[in-house]
Design an enzyme around this catalytic site. Structure first.
Site, PDB file in Angstrom:
ATOM      1  N   PHE A  33       0.797  -1.123  -0.197  1.00 27.46           N
ATOM      2  CA  PHE A  33       0.020  -0.217   0.216  1.00 27.46           C
ATOM      3  C   PHE A  33       0.803   1.147   0.042  1.00 27.46           C
ATOM      4  O   PHE A  33       0.582   2.127  -0.825  1.00 27.46           O
ATOM      5  CB  PHE A  33      -0.918   0.070   1.241  1.00 27.46           C
ATOM      6  CG  PHE A  33      -1.898   1.145   1.352  1.00 27.46           C
ATOM      7  CD1 PHE A  33      -3.021   0.953   0.599  1.00 27.46           C
ATOM      8  CD2 PHE A  33      -1.496   2.406   1.946  1.00 27.46           C
ATOM      9  CE1 PHE A  33      -4.109   2.076   0.609  1.00 27.46           C
ATOM     10  CE2 PHE A  33      -2.342   3.347   1.947  1.00 27.46           C
ATOM     11  CZ  PHE A  33      -3.650   3.426   1.393  1.00 27.46           C
ATOM     12  N   LEU A  80     -31.059  13.979  21.429  1.00 28.88           N
ATOM     13  CA  LEU A  80     -31.963  12.793  21.993  1.00 28.88           C
ATOM     14  C   LEU A  80     -32.641  12.827  23.129  1.00 28.88           C
ATOM     15  O   LEU A  80     -31.703  13.372  23.951  1.00 28.88           O
ATOM     16  CB  LEU A  80     -31.587  11.617  21.638  1.00 28.88           C
ATOM     17  CG  LEU A  80     -31.422  11.193  20.195  1.00 28.88           C
ATOM     18  CD1 LEU A  80     -30.621   9.922  20.202  1.00 28.88           C
ATOM     19  CD2 LEU A  80     -32.750  11.060  19.101  1.00 28.88           C
ATOM     20  N   LYS A 111     -25.461   3.707  20.937  1.00 29.26           N
ATOM     21  CA  LYS A 111     -25.300   5.238  20.975  1.00 29.26           C
ATOM     22  C   LYS A 111     -23.782   5.196  21.290  1.00 29.26           C
ATOM     23  O   LYS A 111     -23.114   4.902  22.238  1.00 29.26           O
ATOM     24  CB  LYS A 111     -25.978   5.678  22.175  1.00 29.26           C
ATOM     25  CG  LYS A 111     -25.962   7.297  22.170  1.00 29.26           C
ATOM     26  CD  LYS A 111     -27.003   7.640  23.317  1.00 29.26           C
ATOM     27  CE  LYS A 111     -26.698   9.187  23.178  1.00 29.26           C
ATOM     28  NZ  LYS A 111     -25.727   9.937  23.595  1.00 29.26           N
TER      29      LYS A 111
HETATM   30  S1  IVH Z   1     -29.482   9.832  16.161  1.00 28.05           S
HETATM   31  C1  IVH Z   1     -32.350  13.608  15.405  1.00 28.05           C
HETATM   32  N1  IVH Z   1     -28.232   7.701  16.570  1.00 28.05           N
HETATM   33  O1  IVH Z   1     -26.228  11.093  20.483  1.00 28.05           O
HETATM   34  C2  IVH Z   1     -31.832  12.343  16.054  1.00 28.05           C
HETATM   35  N2  IVH Z   1     -27.529   9.523  17.632  1.00 28.05           N
HETATM   36  O2  IVH Z   1     -28.187  13.044  21.967  1.00 28.05           O
HETATM   37  C3  IVH Z   1     -30.200  12.189  15.545  1.00 28.05           C
HETATM   38  N3  IVH Z   1     -25.481   9.435  19.081  1.00 28.05           N
HETATM   39  O3  IVH Z   1     -26.302  14.208  18.905  1.00 28.05           O
HETATM   40  C4  IVH Z   1     -29.106  11.348  16.252  1.00 28.05           C
HETATM   41  N4  IVH Z   1     -25.117   7.589  18.607  1.00 28.05           N
HETATM   42  O4  IVH Z   1     -24.133  12.631  18.717  1.00 28.05           O
HETATM   43  C5  IVH Z   1     -28.390   8.866  16.720  1.00 28.05           C
HETATM   44  N5  IVH Z   1     -26.964   5.708  16.709  1.00 28.05           N
HETATM   45  C6  IVH Z   1     -27.072   7.043  16.940  1.00 28.05           C
HETATM   46  C7  IVH Z   1     -26.366   7.595  17.821  1.00 28.05           C
HETATM   47  C8  IVH Z   1     -26.397   8.951  17.957  1.00 28.05           C
HETATM   48  C9  IVH Z   1     -24.767   8.265  18.973  1.00 28.05           C
HETATM   49  C10 IVH Z   1     -25.271  10.821  19.460  1.00 28.05           C
HETATM   50  C11 IVH Z   1     -25.420  12.009  18.490  1.00 28.05           C
HETATM   51  C12 IVH Z   1     -26.121  12.939  18.738  1.00 28.05           C
HETATM   52  C13 IVH Z   1     -26.486  12.486  20.408  1.00 28.05           C
HETATM   53  C14 IVH Z   1     -28.051  12.684  20.814  1.00 28.05           C
END
Ligand code: IVH
Length: 345
Positions: A33, A80, A111
């Site tokens: 690479f 969220l 998350k």
């Molecule tokens: S969805 C409108 N999915 O958690 C919803 N967020 O408090 C958009 N995060 O700001 C977010 N894993 O930084 C979503 N699987 C996941 C996530 C995730 C981490 C974080 C993200 C967001 C915060 C929500």
């Protein structure tokens, strides 16, 4: 033809980047690479007329520093609602049953505990990467994001929308976090408290070459745009995976509250074996039509919720207290604890 040679090298290096950083399945050695990369660098240096901002050589970052420009998000970056118990999840589920009054599916995801990012792709090319900032506007960190090898600069296939945004989390894997802190300790620099701080601190670096050296990764979980390929969130993420994004394969469609509880119980334990930090799970109503019906509150969507894992706790002995005197004369008390294993550290 030099131009054709350059293009072939770029395509091949990008393919190997994808195999290595997205699929974790390299098909050539690091040595091969590096040899190919060096050849491309030399050809590009000799032929600036064939320069391309998306060339894999750009991923090593340039030494140019610049202040970040602020950009208004086309779609605000909301957070969220958090829950901490099965009862609160049941409340969310029951509320959704009542509001929709029709069958629905819930997508369960991990998350990820890093720093969020929103990427814009136009005609299959990464055009902008913006941090969350205050949710309404964020910093343009495109040059830094381009150093993350698992982030596609150009998409695979051709069935992607002309323009869309994809959101995800920039993460510093545990192994890199440990390596970085060890290095900082040796150089008597302040340590990062956790991978999240290390990831956001790295992203705010003005020097993309430093960012490139830190081996960040990015996982994606949310697609936004006017012409998305599917009506379901889950199906859209599968499409995004085919375009080259790192979409965690642990996302799961749940048909009942029990499925959700099973997912939580499994990942509460299994997450300790993942290469990156997680702090909970996220539940989302799958159908985009149903998402629109549920809408948003001023702060967060009604169609999604986060469940936070209980932070790990441990008991240990306070061995002694010492007093550190800083350069300016400030005295900091330090508790010296008997080492104890916590969250794998
Ligand atoms: S969805 C409108 N999915 O958690 C919803 N967020 O408090 C958009 N995060 O700001 C977010 N894993 O930084 C979503 N699987 C996941 C996530 C995730 C981490 C974080 C993200 C967001 C915060 C929500």
């Amino acid at each position: 033809m030099i131009e054709a040679k350059i293009k072939a090298l770029r395509d091949e290096l990008e393919r190997h980047n994808y195999n290595y950083y997205v699929l974790s399945a390299p098909t050539i050695s690091d040595f091969e690479f590096d040899k190919m990369m060096k050849e491309l660098q030399e050809l590009e240096a000799a032929h600036p007329e064939f320069a391309d901002p998306d060339s894999p050589t750009r991923r090593v970052g340039s030494d140019l520093s610049k202040e970040f420009e602020q950009v208004v998000h086309k779609y605000p970056m909301l957070s969220l609602g958090n829950t901490y118990s099965e009862d609160e999840i049941r409340d969310f589920y029951d509320r959704t049953v009542r509001s929709l009054n029709e069958p629905f599916e819930i997508v369960a995801e991990l998350k990820y505990d890093g720093t969020s990012i929103s990427l814009t792709y136009e005609k299959g090319r990464l055009t902008r990467a913006v941090t969350r900032g205050d949710g309404t506007r964020g910093d343009d960190v495109t040059a830094n994001i381009k150093t993350i090898r698992s982030v596609p600069l150009r998409l695979r296939g051709s069935d992607f929308p002309e323009e869309f945004e994809i959101r995800g989390e920039v993460l510093l894997p545990w192994a890199e976090f440990d390596r970085l802190n060890k290095e900082r300790e040796e150089q008597e620099e302040p340590l990062f408290a956790n991978p999240r701080n290390a990831a956001s601190g790295t992203l705010k670096q003005q020097n993309p070459a430093i960012v490139a050296s830190r081996k960040l990764d990015a996982y994606f979980y949310y697609l936004l745009g006017e012409n998305l390929p599917a009506e379901g969130h889950y199906e859209n993420l599968q499409a995004a995976r085919a375009w080259g994004f790192k979409i965690p394969d642990v996302i799961c469609k749940c048909q009942s509250l029990q499925d959700i509880f099973d997912y939580i119980a499994y990942w509460d334990v299994e997450r300790k074996n993942l290469p990156v930090a997680t702090d909970g799970i996220v539940l989302k109503v799958n159908s985009l039509r149903q998402q629109r019906n549920l809408g948003f509150t001023s702060k967060s969507p009604r169609w999604a919720i986060a469940y936070k894992f209980q932070a790990e706790r441990a008991e240990t002995r306070l061995n002694s207290v010492s007093f550190q005197v800083g350069r300016t004369g400030t005295v900091t008390p330090v508790a010296n604890l008997e080492p104890v294993l916590l969250a794998g550290t």
